[in-house]
Design a protein around this motif. Structure first.
Motif, PDB file in Angstrom:
ATOM      1  N   SER A 240      -0.094  13.523  -8.322  1.00  0.00           N
ATOM      2  CA  SER A 240      -0.879  13.152  -7.067  1.00  0.00           C
ATOM      3  C   SER A 240      -0.320  13.141  -5.638  1.00  0.00           C
ATOM      4  O   SER A 240       0.904  13.282  -5.728  1.00  0.00           O
ATOM      5  N   ASP A 241      -1.083  12.913  -4.684  1.00  0.00           N
ATOM      6  CA  ASP A 241      -0.236  12.648  -3.362  1.00  0.00           C
ATOM      7  C   ASP A 241       0.150  11.267  -3.272  1.00  0.00           C
ATOM      8  O   ASP A 241       0.646  11.120  -2.255  1.00  0.00           O
ATOM      9  N   SER A 242      -0.001  10.461  -4.105  1.00  0.00           N
ATOM     10  CA  SER A 242       0.340   8.960  -4.071  1.00  0.00           C
ATOM     11  C   SER A 242       1.236   8.761  -5.224  1.00  0.00           C
ATOM     12  O   SER A 242       1.145   8.888  -6.418  1.00  0.00           O
ATOM     13  N   LEU A 243       2.464   8.453  -4.830  1.00  0.00           N
ATOM     14  CA  LEU A 243       3.583   8.114  -5.777  1.00  0.00           C
ATOM     15  C   LEU A 243       3.098   6.816  -6.470  1.00  0.00           C
ATOM     16  O   LEU A 243       3.278   6.760  -7.892  1.00  0.00           O
TER      17      LEU A 243
ATOM     18  N   LYS B 255      -7.724   8.405   8.349  1.00  0.00           N
ATOM     19  CA  LYS B 255      -7.140   9.532   8.961  1.00  0.00           C
ATOM     20  C   LYS B 255      -6.666  10.452   7.799  1.00  0.00           C
ATOM     21  O   LYS B 255      -6.501  10.397   6.696  1.00  0.00           O
ATOM     22  N   GLU B 256      -6.734  11.870   8.329  1.00  0.00           N
ATOM     23  CA  GLU B 256      -6.307  12.872   7.574  1.00  0.00           C
ATOM     24  C   GLU B 256      -4.805  13.044   7.449  1.00  0.00           C
ATOM     25  O   GLU B 256      -4.041  13.483   8.302  1.00  0.00           O
ATOM     26  N   SER B 257      -4.207  12.969   6.316  1.00  0.00           N
ATOM     27  CA  SER B 257      -2.670  12.693   6.075  1.00  0.00           C
ATOM     28  C   SER B 257      -2.479  14.063   5.098  1.00  0.00           C
ATOM     29  O   SER B 257      -3.418  14.170   4.027  1.00  0.00           O
ATOM     30  N   LYS B 258      -1.512  14.529   5.060  1.00  0.00           N
ATOM     31  CA  LYS B 258      -0.871  15.409   4.190  1.00  0.00           C
ATOM     32  C   LYS B 258       0.493  15.447   4.129  1.00  0.00           C
ATOM     33  O   LYS B 258       1.163  14.879   5.073  1.00  0.00           O
ATOM     34  N   THR B 259       1.011  15.846   2.957  1.00  0.00           N
ATOM     35  CA  THR B 259       2.579  15.998   2.653  1.00  0.00           C
ATOM     36  C   THR B 259       3.024  17.452   3.221  1.00  0.00           C
ATOM     37  O   THR B 259       2.666  18.363   2.586  1.00  0.00           O
ATOM     38  N   MET B 260       3.894  17.506   4.009  1.00  0.00           N
ATOM     39  CA  MET B 260       4.518  18.794   4.556  1.00  0.00           C
ATOM     40  C   MET B 260       5.380  19.388   3.652  1.00  0.00           C
ATOM     41  O   MET B 260       5.394  20.548   3.386  1.00  0.00           O
ATOM     42  N   SER B 261       6.262  18.590   2.854  1.00  0.00           N
ATOM     43  CA  SER B 261       7.229  19.048   2.092  1.00  0.00           C
ATOM     44  C   SER B 261       7.699  17.999   1.093  1.00  0.00           C
ATOM     45  O   SER B 261       7.614  16.860   1.268  1.00  0.00           O
ATOM     46  N   VAL B 262       7.969  18.334  -0.209  1.00  0.00           N
ATOM     47  CA  VAL B 262       8.626  17.509  -1.111  1.00  0.00           C
ATOM     48  C   VAL B 262       9.638  18.120  -1.802  1.00  0.00           C
ATOM     49  O   VAL B 262       9.810  19.248  -2.202  1.00  0.00           O
ATOM     50  N   GLU B 263      10.306  17.213  -2.004  1.00  0.00           N
ATOM     51  CA  GLU B 263      11.861  17.473  -2.590  1.00  0.00           C
ATOM     52  C   GLU B 263      12.278  16.531  -3.637  1.00  0.00           C
ATOM     53  O   GLU B 263      12.371  15.189  -3.334  1.00  0.00           O
ATOM     54  N   ILE B 264      12.316  16.781  -4.954  1.00  0.00           N
ATOM     55  CA  ILE B 264      12.642  15.849  -6.094  1.00  0.00           C
ATOM     56  C   ILE B 264      14.018  16.011  -6.607  1.00  0.00           C
ATOM     57  O   ILE B 264      14.207  17.357  -7.239  1.00  0.00           O
ATOM     58  N   SER B 265      14.794  15.211  -6.776  1.00  0.00           N
ATOM     59  CA  SER B 265      16.308  15.607  -7.225  1.00  0.00           C
ATOM     60  C   SER B 265      16.847  14.204  -7.845  1.00  0.00           C
ATOM     61  O   SER B 265      16.353  13.380  -7.689  1.00  0.00           O
TER      62      SER B 265
ATOM     63  N   ILE C 274      -0.022  13.495  10.033  1.00  0.00           N
ATOM     64  CA  ILE C 274      -1.350  12.943  10.393  1.00  0.00           C
ATOM     65  C   ILE C 274      -1.906  13.737  11.322  1.00  0.00           C
ATOM     66  O   ILE C 274      -1.451  14.266  12.341  1.00  0.00           O
ATOM     67  N   ASP C 275      -3.049  14.311  10.983  1.00  0.00           N
ATOM     68  CA  ASP C 275      -3.931  15.218  12.010  1.00  0.00           C
ATOM     69  C   ASP C 275      -2.946  16.477  12.463  1.00  0.00           C
ATOM     70  O   ASP C 275      -3.172  16.898  13.382  1.00  0.00           O
ATOM     71  N   GLY C 276      -2.404  17.059  11.299  1.00  0.00           N
ATOM     72  CA  GLY C 276      -1.447  18.155  11.634  1.00  0.00           C
ATOM     73  C   GLY C 276      -0.200  17.991  12.233  1.00  0.00           C
ATOM     74  O   GLY C 276       0.428  18.892  12.728  1.00  0.00           O
TER      75      GLY C 276
ATOM     76  N   PHE D 280       0.943  -1.248  -0.083  1.00  0.00           N
ATOM     77  CA  PHE D 280       0.047  -0.052   0.161  1.00  0.00           C
ATOM     78  C   PHE D 280       0.878   1.281   0.080  1.00  0.00           C
ATOM     79  O   PHE D 280       2.138   1.365   0.583  1.00  0.00           O
ATOM     80  N   SER D 281       0.507   2.199  -0.708  1.00  0.00           N
ATOM     81  CA  SER D 281       1.077   3.432  -0.390  1.00  0.00           C
ATOM     82  C   SER D 281       0.421   4.084   0.936  1.00  0.00           C
ATOM     83  O   SER D 281      -0.382   3.755   1.433  1.00  0.00           O
ATOM     84  N   TRP D 282       1.331   5.047   1.313  1.00  0.00           N
ATOM     85  CA  TRP D 282       0.944   5.717   2.460  1.00  0.00           C
ATOM     86  C   TRP D 282      -0.424   6.382   2.459  1.00  0.00           C
ATOM     87  O   TRP D 282      -1.143   6.326   3.467  1.00  0.00           O
ATOM     88  N   SER D 283      -0.636   7.267   1.317  1.00  0.00           N
ATOM     89  CA  SER D 283      -1.872   7.866   1.150  1.00  0.00           C
ATOM     90  C   SER D 283      -3.044   6.938   1.282  1.00  0.00           C
ATOM     91  O   SER D 283      -4.153   6.974   2.017  1.00  0.00           O
ATOM     92  N   GLU D 284      -2.801   5.601   0.640  1.00  0.00           N
ATOM     93  CA  GLU D 284      -3.842   4.604   0.756  1.00  0.00           C
ATOM     94  C   GLU D 284      -4.054   3.938   2.124  1.00  0.00           C
ATOM     95  O   GLU D 284      -5.147   3.577   2.512  1.00  0.00           O
ATOM     96  N   GLU D 285      -3.075   3.814   2.774  1.00  0.00           N
ATOM     97  CA  GLU D 285      -2.903   3.375   4.283  1.00  0.00           C
ATOM     98  C   GLU D 285      -3.626   4.231   4.952  1.00  0.00           C
ATOM     99  O   GLU D 285      -4.549   3.932   5.779  1.00  0.00           O
ATOM    100  N   MET D 286      -3.577   5.473   4.954  1.00  0.00           N
ATOM    101  CA  MET D 286      -4.264   6.599   5.569  1.00  0.00           C
ATOM    102  C   MET D 286      -5.785   6.760   5.514  1.00  0.00           C
ATOM    103  O   MET D 286      -6.631   6.804   6.139  1.00  0.00           O
ATOM    104  N   LYS D 287      -6.155   6.539   4.070  1.00  0.00           N
ATOM    105  CA  LYS D 287      -7.707   6.345   3.630  1.00  0.00           C
ATOM    106  C   LYS D 287      -8.249   5.318   4.186  1.00  0.00           C
ATOM    107  O   LYS D 287      -9.477   5.380   4.815  1.00  0.00           O
ATOM    108  N   LEU D 288      -7.677   4.228   4.213  1.00  0.00           N
ATOM    109  CA  LEU D 288      -8.311   2.714   4.756  1.00  0.00           C
ATOM    110  C   LEU D 288      -8.497   3.196   6.144  1.00  0.00           C
ATOM    111  O   LEU D 288      -9.405   2.451   6.694  1.00  0.00           O
TER     112      LEU D 288
END
Length: 249
Positions: A164-167, A98-108, A137-139, A87-95
């Motif tokens: 999307s929020d899910s890789l 739980k309210e999940s967000k990505t605080m920061s993203v860095e791609i290199s 999760i939950d802020g 499962f991806s993180w986003s899928e786990e949280m939806k199941l």
């Protein structure tokens, strides 16, 4: 309220712990004050020692926390990830609703370490696309995730970023990559200063370090992910089959 069974093989303190945990999960919220030891002792007709051992179990599992001179309070509940499916993180949280967000993203683009190179079976000069994220999760920050992807399989990801929020959703929908199996190694350790800062916890806090290597068809490795999760907010659940003769040597 169920009566405790004093003739049961399950110790009284564990029966009490289970009943208190059930009440907490059904009727209480984070920050609520638990009954006093005296109140619990009278309500369940057990000794003070039984009450203290039950509460100690709840504390050890992170369900409640004690504050000197104030009482025992309901703590943040842990997020539980099941073992056995990818499962991806986003899928786990939806199941888990739980309210999940990505605080920061860095791609290199990155030159991988020897271990990552070996795990991904990379060529001598082959690079990886690296995605670094802090998930909350939950802020509240709970996990640091670093995904290492074979760059040749994800053309344009470095320039275009995640859609999307899910890789894993992007891997399937954009790059037509289906992960058929994965290996995970889970290690308990203490947080580094950088991890502590990103997760908003004291230095040398307990964390779970998870390294997953994911494979496409043909047993081709395509991704390695390193996740560092707070030990007080994250746990794994493994469902085990019963013993049968064919399993016994």
């Amino acid at each position: 309220m169920k009566k405790l069974n004093k003739s049961s093989s399950t110790p009284l303190y564990m029966q009490l712990k289970n009943q208190l945990q059930e009440k907490i999960e059904q009727d209480m919220s984070v920050g609520d004050l638990l009954l006093t030891e005296t109140e619990i002792e009278k309500m369940y007709h057990v000794s003070r020692m039984t009450v203290r051992k039950a509460i100690e179990e709840l504390v050890n599992e992170g369900i409640v926390s004690k504050q000197q001179g104030k009482g025992t309070f309901v703590s943040q509940t842990k997020t539980t990830q099941g073992l056995g499916r990818i499962f991806s993180w986003s899928e786990e949280m939806k199941l888990q609703h739980k309210e999940s967000k990505t605080m920061s993203v860095e791609i290199s683009a990155a030159i991988p370490s020897k271990k990552i190179r070996t795990a991904l079976q990379l060529g001598k000069n082959e690079e990886v696309t690296c995605i670094r994220r802090v998930r909350e999760i939950d802020g509240e920050p709970v996990a640091i995730m670093i995904n290492y992807l074979r760059a040749k399989y994800v053309p344009g990801l470095l320039e275009n970023g995640l859609k999307s929020d899910s890789l894993y959703h992007d891997l399937e929908e954009i790059y037509h990559i289906s992960l058929v199996h994965a290996d995970e190694i889970i290690t308990a350790r203490l947080s580094t200063p950088i991890e502590s800062a990103l997760l908003s916890v004291p230095e040398d806090s307990a964390v779970l370090h998870v390294r997953r290597t994911s494979y496409m068809k043909g047993n081709t490795p395509v991704e390695v992910v390193d996740m560092v999760a707070r030990g007080d907010r994250y746990q794994y659940l493994a469902e085990l089959e019963g013993r049968t003769k064919k399993h016994i040597i």
